[in-house]
Motif scaffolding. Structure first.
Motif, PDB file in Angstrom:
ATOM      1  N   GLY A 168       0.833  -1.201   0.000  1.00 15.00           N
ATOM      2  CA  GLY A 168       0.000   0.000   0.000  1.00 15.00           C
ATOM      3  C   GLY A 168       0.862   1.243   0.000  1.00 15.00           C
ATOM      4  O   GLY A 168       1.926   1.274   0.602  1.00 15.00           O
ATOM      5  N   ALA A 213       0.509   4.908   1.251  1.00 14.42           N
ATOM      6  CA  ALA A 213      -0.308   5.850   2.002  1.00 14.42           C
ATOM      7  C   ALA A 213       0.287   7.229   1.827  1.00 14.42           C
ATOM      8  O   ALA A 213       1.457   7.381   1.479  1.00 14.42           O
ATOM      9  N   SER A 271      -3.733   4.612  -2.173  1.00 14.80           N
ATOM     10  CA  SER A 271      -5.046   5.066  -1.733  1.00 14.80           C
ATOM     11  C   SER A 271      -4.890   6.134  -0.673  1.00 14.80           C
ATOM     12  O   SER A 271      -3.923   6.162   0.075  1.00 14.80           O
ATOM     13  N   LEU A 312      -6.328   0.695   3.086  1.00 11.33           N
ATOM     14  CA  LEU A 312      -4.975   0.159   2.909  1.00 11.33           C
ATOM     15  C   LEU A 312      -4.658  -0.859   4.007  1.00 11.33           C
ATOM     16  O   LEU A 312      -4.118  -1.931   3.741  1.00 11.33           O
ATOM     17  N   ALA A 344      -3.787  -4.273   2.308  1.00  4.66           N
ATOM     18  CA  ALA A 344      -2.384  -4.438   1.947  1.00  4.66           C
ATOM     19  C   ALA A 344      -1.653  -5.351   2.930  1.00  4.66           C
ATOM     20  O   ALA A 344      -2.163  -5.700   3.993  1.00  4.66           O
ATOM     21  N   ILE A 352       2.762  -1.212   4.171  1.00  7.34           N
ATOM     22  CA  ILE A 352       2.394   0.118   3.721  1.00  7.34           C
ATOM     23  C   ILE A 352       3.626   1.004   3.734  1.00  7.34           C
ATOM     24  O   ILE A 352       4.353   1.055   4.729  1.00  7.34           O
ATOM     25  N   ALA A 372       0.919  -3.559   7.536  1.00  3.99           N
ATOM     26  CA  ALA A 372      -0.462  -3.089   7.459  1.00  3.99           C
ATOM     27  C   ALA A 372      -1.247  -3.684   8.619  1.00  3.99           C
ATOM     28  O   ALA A 372      -1.924  -4.692   8.485  1.00  3.99           O
TER      29      ALA A 372
END
Lengths: 530, 360
Positions: free
Chosen positions: A316, A318, A486, A492, A496, A499, A513
């Motif tokens: 992910g 972020a 995202s 996420l 995910a 991250i 995550a």
């Protein structure tokens, strides 16, 4: 204290502004565009002498709010008052004459004209009083420390200086309310500092300054009060923003506050993903090696990004929007070239590759701007399902339509696209079904090894959000490496495996995550070192 | 009859009854206005109408001439529709006709051309005209794809260049002007030799419909098929509707634009070759006299439909013939036809606007 929106809904001038007549007040203001509710139940007061920051992600309603104040749109509900008198601007001209000025994100300057002529634009008809305007410019420069060479051509100025021209243009009109819509998005760090200083000074002169931003460092420096918007509603307010940055971030990235019995989150209902243990040694699906990107103005949008995604892994990304995610997406899609660094997928270097070569290497792209990049809304669903692979149906240059329709129907079933048939105009589908169709196309890329999914759930309802994530997870379970960008941190965390956090074009941290890491990730997103 | 019954994957075709009724109504209304103007001018209406009818449909010769005019207009119109599918507006038909005419003349007058067998004597100049027009169009396409130059501007400016090239060609003996034997020699090319003339379908000058008509039929069928069914047509639509997404999908946006304008130009050039080899037989200044612009209007009115192009071209072709005859026989200025064409365009465009708005 951070005040939850619901608690303060009846309080028109909350916090330390109590007792002062607000310069501009909005009560119960809402704005609809067709079926879309851009703003609802907004109560907000802008006080003389304050810098009031509007915080929120893209699509939270900040720009709509500004456009209501500046008369670009008319509110569909609610009342506005300016210094106590009813305020319903008929348009920007009207707003300006009432003392409300706005600096837009995109400059409205004429590059071929000198600064002084740009300042004279939009004035009264008649003689151009360059001398008089020059004198006023000088006095303004002394008052606010905004120095400008009146004879310089705007085209020769830096972005920061151009913005200064815009601001001076507004200040010339001696506004009572000055709105700045994401003014720092285009600026270099030292330019940001001087802009914030100007905001302070303008407020010091008794003006209400409305500063739209999603950068938390700026809030810390300059904001007297902050109002956080989330999905068109006020999510939080703070009278001491510098002390409450963490809480503001949480308010900004949360799912909407549960109201009127509406469910708070659909995604959190997704079970936490258990990544299947790889049978063989992990294999890289995609690798970024020191990728940087400088935009046309020389601003560094991506700074030395090094990141790899294994097959079967969901990574992910972020970050508050505008921290380099879009640029990364465009580079991976082959629509922009990295200024430095290289990237690989499926064992092939794709740094200089064309979109076609990237697709051929087994890379699927779900871009953040679906309408601009992923689909041709005016063509049919079937055509969009095979936009990059129509050749497979071609025989002597003619498309075998029956075969295309048959395969389209199969995809439509398999990916559960709800449509009246393959020939329906793509633009007439709902957002969720459009996104499922894009996923259908990208996930069926031959030899798919890597998928970029950028903001794949934006604007989708909860059912569609779940469907989209199920598809992405299935792909990862099948061995595809996924990079999921995202702005919805909860999504996420649910989807995910790990991250990475983007801040100002850099990766500032990486976390598993895990819901337990939510707060740390939020802090990283706001640029606070962990 | 609502627009929803249209196939949604294509730009609207005038298949619905509404869309057929509006142009028809517009034409009738325009003719009513035209008759009113004739009456106001004090010309007996029956005389003017009779002259118009004779010029347009009066005999085999009139009909043939009208058809030949319609063919030229339709070729330009089809080209316009194809380029327009890729989001390009080709306003350079006039220039593309001119370079087509120049190339065709030069080839027709090339020594030895007339003695080529198997019809090559007239085929090669036609192909040459088409290629010349195509290059003229592709030039604008290149400027658009490489430098982002707006094709509306470049095709128009290239037209002016082409028209002056035409003047130059017919003024200079070292180019195409006929040898000056005395001071009265006109600035024209020599007459092209008989074998290079476009064959007449009937073989008789009493009804001089040229081979252009069947050529147009073939072109129109291929174009309609290509736009609806071919990979190329699909790419044109994708590029025209969303060039960014097309590029992302691996479609070569730049070359698609160049090819689209090449085709538009080639059809213009072919129209020019046909006008020269099938009707005028010698190149002179004022060779095209507005066919490029009328063809553009035909293409615009057709709104993406090849059938629409044919219908519009027939209408304008017959109106042109009728107008010329009306001027000669009833001294009504043929400019009236131009006015009527303008009225038809305005009314159809206005009607289309409302139909589309209702359909939303």
């Amino acid at each position: 204290m951070i005040a939850e929106a619901g608690m303060l809904a009846s309080d028109a001038a909350p916090g330390k502004g109590r007792g002062v007549t607000p310069l501009l007040a909005m009560t119960g203001v809402g704005k609809r565009f067709g079926a879309f509710e851009a703003l609802a139940d907004v109560d907000i007061a802008f006080l003389p002498g304050e810098v009031h920051c509007l915080l929120g992600e893209n699509g939270a309603g900040k720009s709509t709010l500004c456009n209501l104040i500046f008369g670009i749109h008319a509110p569909s509900a609610g009342e506005m008052t300016l210094a106590g008198a009813p305020y319903r601007p008929a348009g920007p001209r009207d707003a300006l004459s009432r003392g409300v000025a706005m600096v837009h994100q995109h400059f409205s300057l004429i590059n071929e004209l000198p600064v002084i002529d740009n300042l004279l634009l939009g004035g009264r008809l008649g003689r151009l009083d360059r001398k008089g305007e020059g004198r006023r410019l000088e006095s303004l420069a002394q008052e606010f420390g905004l120095t400008l060479d009146p004879a310089a051509l705007v085209g020769d100025l830096s972005v920061g200086q151009r913005q200064r021209v815009e601001i001076v243009k507004c200040l010339m009109k001696r506004p009572r309310v000055l709105i700045l819509d994401e003014p720092t998005a285009v600026l270099l760090p030292d330019e940001i500092q001087s802009l914030l200083a100007v905001c302070r000074q303008v407020a010091g002169a008794g003006c209400a300054v409305v500063l739209v931003t999603h950068k938390l460092a700026e809030i810390e420096r300059v904001a007297d009060r902050v109002t956080v918007l989330h999905r068109g509603r006020i999510a939080a307010r703070s009278d001491h923003p510098a002390d409450e940055i963490d809480a503001l971030v949480q308010a900004m990235i949360q799912r909407p506050v549960a109201r009127d019995g509406e469910a708070a989150s659909g995604v959190l209902a997704l079970p936490k993903r258990q990544r299947p243990t790889p049978l063989v040694e992990a294999e890289e699906a995609m690798q970024l090696d020191g990728v940087s990107f400088l935009d046309r103005l020389g601003v560094r949008r991506l700074d030395d990004i090094t990141l790899s995604v294994d097959r079967g892994e969901i990574v992910g990304v972020a970050g508050v929007e505008g921290n380099g995610q879009s640029e990364l997406g465009a580079i991976l899609a082959g629509l922009m070239r990295a200024s430095a660094g290289r990237w690989f997928a499926g064992g092939r270097e794709l740094t200089e590759a064309s979109p076609r070569a990237i697709t051929a290497a087994g890379v699927g792209i779900v871009p953040e701007d679906r309408h601009a990049v992923a689909v041709v809304s005016g063509l049919s669903l079937a055509d969009n399902l095979f936009l990059n692979r129509m050749r497979q149906f071609a025989r002597l240059g003619l498309i075998d339509r029956p075969r295309q329709r048959a395969l389209a129907a199969e995809y439509i079933r398999r990916f559960d696209v709800r449509a009246e048939g393959p020939l329906i105009r793509f633009g007439s589908l709902s957002g969720g079904n459009q996104q499922k169709a894009v996923l259908a196309r990208e996930l069926t890329t031959p030899d798919l090894r890597f998928l970029l999914a950028a903001q794949p759930t934006r604007g989708l309802d909860i059912g569609a959000v779940e469907a989209v994530y199920r598809l992405i997870r299935d792909a990862a379970d099948g061995g595809v490496g996924v990079l999921l960008v995202s702005s919805e941190l909860d999504e996420l965390i649910a989807v995910a495996d790990r991250i990475v956090v983007f801040y100002r074009g850099r990766i500032v941290g990486e976390r598993r995550a895990d819901p337990a890491n939510r707060r740390t990730i939020g802090a990283l997103m706001s640029g606070q070192a962990a | 009859m609502s627009v929803a019954s249209l196939s949604p994957s294509r730009p609207p075709l005038p298949a619905s009854i509404l869309r057929l009724l509006f142009p028809l109504g517009a034409v009738l209304a325009a003719f009513a206005v035209g008759m009113a103007v004739v009456v106001i001018m004090g010309v007996p209406l029956d005389k003017a109408l009779f002259a118009f009818w004779r010029g347009a449909f009066g005999n085999a010769y009139a009909i043939s001439a009208s058809l030949n005019r319609a063919v030229a207009l339709a070729l330009v119109g089809v080209g316009f529709v194809i380029a327009n599918r890729a989001g390009l507006t080709n306003v350079g038909g006039e220039g593309q006709i001119a370079v087509g005419g120049i190339a065709s003349t030069a080839l027709c007058l090339t020594p030895g051309m007339a003695s080529l067998p198997l019809g090559l004597a007239f085929i090669i100049p036609m192909i040459g005209g088409a290629l010349a027009g195509g290059m003229w169009g592709a030039l604008a396409g290149l400027l658009r794809a490489r430098a982002g130059a707006n094709e509306v501007i470049t095709t128009l400016l290239l037209s002016f260049i082409a028209i002056w090239l035409l003047y130059w060609s017919v003024q200079s003996e070292s180019l195409l002007r006929q040898p000056m034997t005395n001071s009265a020699t006109l600035p024209e090319s020599l007459l092209i030799p008989d074998p290079t003339k476009a064959p007449l379908l009937t073989g008789s000058y009493a009804s001089p419909v040229t081979i252009g008509l069947p050529i147009l039929a073939v072109v129109a069928v291929i174009a309609a098929l290509a736009l609806r069914r071919s990979l190329f047509g699909f790419q044109l639509s994708a590029v025209g509707l969303n060039p960014v997404a097309a590029a992302r999908a691996g479609i070569a946006v730049g070359s698609t634009m160049v090819v689209a304008l090449f085709i538009a130009g080639a059809l213009g050039g072919l129209a020019g070759a046909l006008m020269l080899q099938g009707e005028q037989y010698s190149l002179k200044a004022g060779f095209s006299s507005g066919y490029g612009f009328d063809g553009l209007v035909v293409g615009l009115l057709a709104r993406g439909s090849i059938v629409g192009v044919i219908a519009g071209a027939l209408l304008f072709g017959f109106m042109r013939s009728g107008g010329i005859s009306m001027e000669m026989a009833a001294s009504v200025p043929s400019a009236l036809v131009g006015i009527l064409q303008g009225l038809i365009v305005l009314m159809i465009a206005g009607a289309a606007y409302y139909v589309d708005r209702e359909a939303r």
